[in-house]
Design a protein around this motif. Sequence first.
Motif, mmCIF file in Angstrom:
data_model
loop_
_atom_site.group_PDB
_atom_site.id
_atom_site.type_symbol
_atom_site.label_atom_id
_atom_site.label_comp_id
_atom_site.label_asym_id
_atom_site.label_seq_id
_atom_site.Cartn_x
_atom_site.Cartn_y
_atom_site.Cartn_z
ATOM 1 N N ALA A 1 0.819 -1.219 0.000
ATOM 2 C CA ALA A 1 0.000 0.000 0.000
ATOM 3 C C ALA A 1 0.847 1.261 0.000
ATOM 4 C CB ALA A 1 -0.919 0.006 1.220
ATOM 5 N N LEU A 2 2.116 1.142 0.399
ATOM 6 C CA LEU A 2 3.020 2.289 0.422
ATOM 7 C C LEU A 2 3.834 2.410 -0.864
ATOM 8 C CD1 LEU A 2 2.930 3.914 3.129
ATOM 9 C CD2 LEU A 2 2.442 1.501 3.491
ATOM 10 N N GLY A 3 3.507 1.585 -1.861
ATOM 11 C CA GLY A 3 4.256 1.639 -3.113
ATOM 12 C C GLY A 3 5.508 0.788 -3.099
ATOM 13 N N ALA A 4 5.562 -0.204 -2.209
ATOM 14 C CA ALA A 4 6.700 -1.113 -2.124
ATOM 15 C C ALA A 4 6.360 -2.451 -2.761
ATOM 16 C CB ALA A 4 7.084 -1.322 -0.659
ATOM 17 N N LEU A 5 7.386 -3.205 -3.112
ATOM 18 C CA LEU A 5 7.212 -4.577 -3.539
ATOM 19 C C LEU A 5 7.464 -5.442 -2.304
ATOM 20 C CD1 LEU A 5 6.794 -6.839 -5.512
ATOM 21 C CD2 LEU A 5 9.141 -6.534 -6.333
ATOM 22 N N ALA A 6 6.389 -5.878 -1.657
ATOM 23 C CA ALA A 6 6.473 -6.581 -0.376
ATOM 24 C C ALA A 6 5.710 -7.893 -0.476
ATOM 25 C CB ALA A 6 5.893 -5.708 0.738
ATOM 26 N N TRP A 7 6.347 -8.999 -0.083
ATOM 27 C CA TRP A 7 5.668 -10.273 -0.202
ATOM 28 C C TRP A 7 6.136 -11.243 0.885
ATOM 29 C CZ3 TRP A 7 9.845 -8.849 -3.062
ATOM 30 C CH2 TRP A 7 10.871 -9.768 -3.264
ATOM 31 N N GLY A 8 5.309 -12.252 1.112
ATOM 32 C CA GLY A 8 5.584 -13.240 2.130
ATOM 33 C C GLY A 8 6.486 -14.347 1.619
ATOM 34 N N ILE A 9 7.358 -14.854 2.505
ATOM 35 C CA ILE A 9 8.308 -15.900 2.152
ATOM 36 C C ILE A 9 8.328 -16.955 3.254
ATOM 37 C CG2 ILE A 9 9.795 -14.418 0.750
ATOM 38 C CD1 ILE A 9 11.620 -14.132 3.222
ATOM 39 N N GLY A 10 9.084 -18.028 3.053
ATOM 40 C CA GLY A 10 9.280 -19.040 4.068
ATOM 41 C C GLY A 10 10.533 -18.776 4.887
ATOM 42 N N SER A 11 10.727 -19.556 5.941
ATOM 43 C CA SER A 11 11.881 -19.354 6.820
ATOM 44 C C SER A 11 13.204 -19.573 6.089
ATOM 45 C CB SER A 11 11.795 -20.293 8.020
ATOM 46 O OG SER A 11 10.725 -19.944 8.854
ATOM 47 N N SER A 12 13.255 -20.587 5.211
ATOM 48 C CA SER A 12 14.513 -20.836 4.489
ATOM 49 C C SER A 12 14.840 -19.681 3.541
ATOM 50 C CB SER A 12 14.438 -22.151 3.722
ATOM 51 O OG SER A 12 13.376 -22.136 2.786
ATOM 52 N N GLU A 13 13.809 -19.103 2.934
ATOM 53 C CA GLU A 13 14.040 -17.932 2.081
ATOM 54 C C GLU A 13 14.496 -16.739 2.909
ATOM 55 O OE1 GLU A 13 11.049 -17.921 -1.619
ATOM 56 O OE2 GLU A 13 10.031 -18.181 0.297
ATOM 57 N N ALA A 14 13.960 -16.621 4.122
ATOM 58 C CA ALA A 14 14.408 -15.540 5.009
ATOM 59 C C ALA A 14 15.890 -15.687 5.319
ATOM 60 C CB ALA A 14 13.583 -15.534 6.289
ATOM 61 N N GLU A 15 16.321 -16.922 5.561
ATOM 62 C CA GLU A 15 17.747 -17.168 5.797
ATOM 63 C C GLU A 15 18.567 -16.712 4.588
ATOM 64 O OE1 GLU A 15 18.841 -21.119 7.131
ATOM 65 O OE2 GLU A 15 16.744 -21.455 7.751
ATOM 66 N N HIS A 16 18.115 -17.109 3.412
ATOM 67 C CA HIS A 16 18.852 -16.772 2.195
ATOM 68 C C HIS A 16 18.932 -15.256 2.011
ATOM 69 C CE1 HIS A 16 20.411 -18.190 -1.761
ATOM 70 N NE2 HIS A 16 20.055 -16.972 -2.121
ATOM 71 N N ALA A 17 17.801 -14.574 2.238
ATOM 72 C CA ALA A 17 17.781 -13.119 2.062
ATOM 73 C C ALA A 17 18.709 -12.435 3.062
ATOM 74 C CB ALA A 17 16.358 -12.598 2.222
ATOM 75 N N MET A 18 18.726 -12.929 4.299
ATOM 76 C CA MET A 18 19.595 -12.313 5.309
ATOM 77 C C MET A 18 21.062 -12.583 5.029
ATOM 78 S SD MET A 18 17.612 -12.682 8.961
ATOM 79 C CE MET A 18 17.197 -14.438 8.862
ATOM 80 N N ALA A 19 21.388 -13.766 4.527
ATOM 81 C CA ALA A 19 22.780 -14.131 4.307
ATOM 82 C C ALA A 19 23.360 -13.534 3.030
ATOM 83 C CB ALA A 19 22.920 -15.654 4.265
ATOM 84 N N THR A 20 22.521 -13.406 1.981
ATOM 85 C CA THR A 20 23.035 -12.985 0.673
ATOM 86 C C THR A 20 22.547 -11.626 0.214
ATOM 87 O OG1 THR A 20 21.229 -13.970 -0.600
ATOM 88 C CG2 THR A 20 23.070 -15.424 0.013
ATOM 89 N N GLY A 21 21.397 -11.164 0.747
ATOM 90 C CA GLY A 21 20.828 -9.896 0.297
ATOM 91 C C GLY A 21 20.025 -10.014 -0.973
ATOM 92 N N VAL A 22 19.820 -11.253 -1.463
ATOM 93 C CA VAL A 22 19.032 -11.451 -2.684
ATOM 94 C C VAL A 22 18.133 -12.665 -2.512
ATOM 95 C CG1 VAL A 22 20.799 -10.446 -4.182
ATOM 96 C CG2 VAL A 22 20.769 -12.930 -3.786
ATOM 97 N N LEU A 23 17.123 -12.763 -3.374
ATOM 98 C CA LEU A 23 16.290 -13.949 -3.494
ATOM 99 C C LEU A 23 16.105 -14.263 -4.969
ATOM 100 C CD1 LEU A 23 13.443 -13.486 -0.840
ATOM 101 C CD2 LEU A 23 15.283 -15.187 -0.809
ATOM 102 N N ARG A 24 15.994 -15.547 -5.288
ATOM 103 C CA ARG A 24 15.755 -15.963 -6.670
ATOM 104 C C ARG A 24 14.256 -16.036 -6.905
ATOM 105 N NH1 ARG A 24 18.046 -21.651 -8.591
ATOM 106 N NH2 ARG A 24 16.373 -22.344 -7.180
ATOM 107 N N LEU A 25 13.800 -15.367 -7.952
ATOM 108 C CA LEU A 25 12.376 -15.296 -8.254
ATOM 109 C C LEU A 25 12.144 -15.404 -9.744
ATOM 110 C CD1 LEU A 25 11.288 -12.235 -6.077
ATOM 111 C CD2 LEU A 25 10.728 -14.607 -5.616
ATOM 112 N N SER A 26 11.039 -16.031 -10.088
ATOM 113 C CA SER A 26 10.566 -15.993 -11.468
ATOM 114 C C SER A 26 9.596 -14.824 -11.597
ATOM 115 C CB SER A 26 9.866 -17.299 -11.836
ATOM 116 O OG SER A 26 10.779 -18.376 -11.798
#
Length: 456
Positions: free
Chosen positions: A139-164
Amino acid sequence: MTGPRTLFDKIWQAHEVCVTPSGASLIAIDRVFLHERTGAAALKSMAVAGRLVRDPARVFTVMDHIVDTRPGRGDQTLMAGGQAFITETREAALAAGITLFDVTDPDQGITHVISPELGIVLPGVTLVAPDSHTCTQGALGALAWGIGSSEAEHAMATGVLRLSHPGTMRVSWTGVLAPGVNAKDMALHLIASHGTAGGGGRELEFAGIAVRALDVEARMTLCNMATEFAAMSAIIAPDETTFAWLAGRRYAPASFDHPHWAGLVSDDEARFDAEIAIDASTIAPMVTWGTSPEQAIAVDGTVPQGPARAHDYIGLAAGQAIKGVPIDAAFLGSCTNARLSDLRRAAMLLKGRRIAPSIRKALVVPGSSAVKRAAEAEGLHHLFEAAGFEWRESGCSLCFYAGGEGFDPGSRTISSTNRNFEGRQGPGIRTHIASPETVVASALAGAIADPRELAE
């Protein structure tokens, strides 16, 4: 990508680090938000693997899911083993050096309420959290979405996520909402009209005159329900209303007077993979009758024929009027409808009135500790308490029966939450989801009621 672009594609391309050989993209993640239900697991798993949080300043965690809402609450919870979720998340967050909003922190609250409140989510950023209602923050004009715990680990460790790259959909709302109708009714109308699979995994953009007329908190309510529509997420282009609401908040800039912010809109000729148009003036206050958000009708309508299991669980027959169905409990809370504006509207309808004697439990759970303080400063808690509602602390537990809190088994509840499947608010609880106005109107009547009549 050249040519006209959607807002989503502008944010996607600005964050696309590279395209993998499989065709997926690595997307840079600006913010990660954790909570105690999954946060400790993600952080402890990283520690065991010897991985560090790449940028602790971009990671936040809060106690909101397991924590009790009872006054005077602490680490102790009604949920068996719940205290361990809290203490382990605290220890892991402190060890990782990330920002923690603890149980008694003045900024504690539901993730999707405090992130906008503090300006953690901003227009144009990418934000993820292990919670399906992260879409609220679009609602604030961000790209915000829900993920799983393993994806949270990946995002915290690498700063990126793989997405189609998902498809896109624009939902355009024309017309003007009638008095007594609000964003929650818009969301339920959309889902009831097009089904819980209607979003098809796409990124939704909500647009049109009726959306622009909504305040920021109402826009959050609309985006919150996108996950119930099977969308990846939802987004609303930021405008002056957005910038004015965010300016000066703790993690936000003091001013948004820069061409970057003005460019966060879909281009006029941008194409979407799917389009839906809805005349907002035709919408009535909505209420669910079954065990899915798509099983929703106008409050003055009749129950349609649906799946036998839904009829059996909710205890309503096809052809039965929804208005006048007796209720046992009322709940105001959740990341959908527990912000200050929601509480103001509800409290004004309660002024000088008292809930029906048949209501066994009526609860108000503010969306954050800051919302609670602001409501108390305006005296709203006195209006709720005088009407017969309990005034609670901020948290999620009564929305999805996480903290061991709930209603009497078998109760029929009118609720401002976002889900009504079997047992969502406790064993055997039959939940009707609706707007805050419909919740309080029904609590006063002791039965599902039309808030437009109360306003008159």
